[in-house]
Design a protein around this motif. Structure first.
Motif, mmCIF file in Angstrom:
data_model
loop_
_atom_site.group_PDB
_atom_site.id
_atom_site.type_symbol
_atom_site.label_atom_id
_atom_site.label_comp_id
_atom_site.label_asym_id
_atom_site.label_seq_id
_atom_site.Cartn_x
_atom_site.Cartn_y
_atom_site.Cartn_z
ATOM 1 N N SER A 1 -9.718 0.074 -11.550
ATOM 2 C CA SER A 1 -9.259 1.237 -10.787
ATOM 3 C C SER A 1 -7.770 1.388 -10.869
ATOM 4 O O SER A 1 -7.196 0.939 -11.753
ATOM 5 N N PRO B 1 -5.607 -2.668 -11.197
ATOM 6 C CA PRO B 1 -5.929 -2.638 -9.762
ATOM 7 C C PRO B 1 -5.132 -1.579 -9.008
ATOM 8 O O PRO B 1 -4.069 -1.146 -9.440
ATOM 9 N N SER B 2 -5.650 -1.204 -7.874
ATOM 10 C CA SER B 2 -4.923 -0.309 -6.977
ATOM 11 C C SER B 2 -4.051 -1.153 -6.043
ATOM 12 O O SER B 2 -4.309 -2.348 -5.840
ATOM 13 N N VAL C 1 -11.068 -10.719 -6.547
ATOM 14 C CA VAL C 1 -10.169 -9.852 -7.276
ATOM 15 C C VAL C 1 -10.986 -8.857 -8.068
ATOM 16 O O VAL C 1 -11.865 -9.226 -8.826
ATOM 17 N N SER C 2 -10.670 -7.578 -7.897
ATOM 18 C CA SER C 2 -11.278 -6.530 -8.714
ATOM 19 C C SER C 2 -10.306 -6.183 -9.835
ATOM 20 O O SER C 2 -9.099 -6.128 -9.614
ATOM 21 N N THR C 3 -10.794 -5.957 -11.025
ATOM 22 C CA THR C 3 -9.916 -5.726 -12.166
ATOM 23 C C THR C 3 -9.837 -4.269 -12.579
ATOM 24 O O THR C 3 -9.140 -3.952 -13.528
ATOM 25 N N SER D 1 -4.087 -1.125 -2.888
ATOM 26 C CA SER D 1 -4.939 -1.605 -1.795
ATOM 27 C C SER D 1 -5.679 -2.876 -2.188
ATOM 28 O O SER D 1 -5.857 -3.785 -1.368
ATOM 29 N N GLU D 2 -6.110 -2.962 -3.442
ATOM 30 C CA GLU D 2 -6.804 -4.164 -3.907
ATOM 31 C C GLU D 2 -5.859 -5.353 -3.929
ATOM 32 O O GLU D 2 -6.235 -6.474 -3.576
ATOM 33 N N SER E 1 -6.027 -8.916 -1.602
ATOM 34 C CA SER E 1 -6.501 -10.000 -2.468
ATOM 35 C C SER E 1 -6.325 -11.386 -1.881
ATOM 36 O O SER E 1 -6.933 -12.345 -2.355
ATOM 37 N N HIS F 1 -2.195 -11.699 -8.106
ATOM 38 C CA HIS F 1 -3.431 -10.943 -8.336
ATOM 39 C C HIS F 1 -3.785 -10.938 -9.816
ATOM 40 O O HIS F 1 -4.945 -11.149 -10.210
ATOM 41 N N ARG G 1 0.812 -1.217 0.000
ATOM 42 C CA ARG G 1 0.000 0.000 0.000
ATOM 43 C C ARG G 1 0.850 1.272 0.000
ATOM 44 O O ARG G 1 0.491 2.279 -0.621
#
Length: 221
Positions: A218, A201-202, A214-216, A204-205, A209, A148, A58
């Motif tokens: 930002s 991803p950011s 998993v967000s793809t 933070s993501e 994780s 990730h 982070r």
């Protein structure tokens, strides 16, 4: 096998069979194929991000990129007193990269490459070859971003070849050869994408994780 006779297609067939090449030293004219009785893998849903590593991800001012200097990552991995990455092996992986079968995750501190991971992809399998670090935790950070990305891209197998204490601390395990070959066969029948659409991803993501989905989208790599 004489390294001079080895081609990129030989490498791809070897990986698909569950074997991988290594030289015994930088100057070894031979390439040896290995199929360990116990195979190291990193379960993509079992990667362990410690509290300190999450904070590093982070807060680090480093930039993480993919495939912007693959050769420099391989050379970074070979930059040690003893290495299995001979000049011929380097040339072969550069060829695989040009053909889209080998990729790198890179950690940059301004203009300086301070860590990275590279490997080969076939189907939904990622064969991790090596990693290096020139700053504290840079290779761990590269590995976290790699995991990730593989999760986001639909990969199902992360082959680490061997299990080291360092990898074990991050969640890697050993499985018997026959189990590995079964998992590999399934992964080769599936599709995956090392550069999934919209993947950005950011930090933070990535840091979060290991405990969720998993967000793809930002901000990052």
């Amino acid at each position: 096998m004489d390294a001079a006779l080895l081609t990129p297609d030989h490498l791809l067939r070897g990986y698909a069979m569950g074997i991988f090449p290594m030289a015994q030293s930088r100057d070894d004219p031979q390439v040896h194929w290995l199929d360990p009785r116990q195979r190291g893998i990193l379960p993509l849903d079992g990667f362990h991000i410690s509290r300190s590593l999450a904070q590093r991800i982070r807060r680090a001012q480093w930039q993480v990129r993919a495939d912007t200097d693959f050769e420099a990552v391989v050379r970074g991995c070979a930059d040690r007193e003893e290495t299995w990455i001979s000049d011929r092996i380097l040339a072969l992986y550069l060829d695989l990269h040009r053909r889209g079968f080998a990729h790198s995750i890179e950690v940059w501190d301004g203009p300086d490459l301070v860590g990275g991971v590279y490997g080969v992809v076939l189907g939904a399998a990622f064969f991790g070859e090596s990693m290096f670090s020139r700053r504290t935790d840079a290779s761990k950070l590269a590995l976290a971003w790699t995991v990730h990305r593989l999760q986001a891209g639909g990969f199902t197998l992360f082959d680490t070849q061997f299990l080291t204490p360092h990898l074990a601390s991050l969640g890697a395990v050993e499985i018997p050869r026959e189990v590995y070959h079964r998992r590999l066969a399934r992964a080769l029948q599936q599709g995956a994408d090392f550069a999934p659409p919209g993947y950005c991803p950011s930090p933070s993501e990535v840091a979060a994780s290991s405990s969720g989905g998993v967000s793809t989208t930002s901000g990052g790599v």
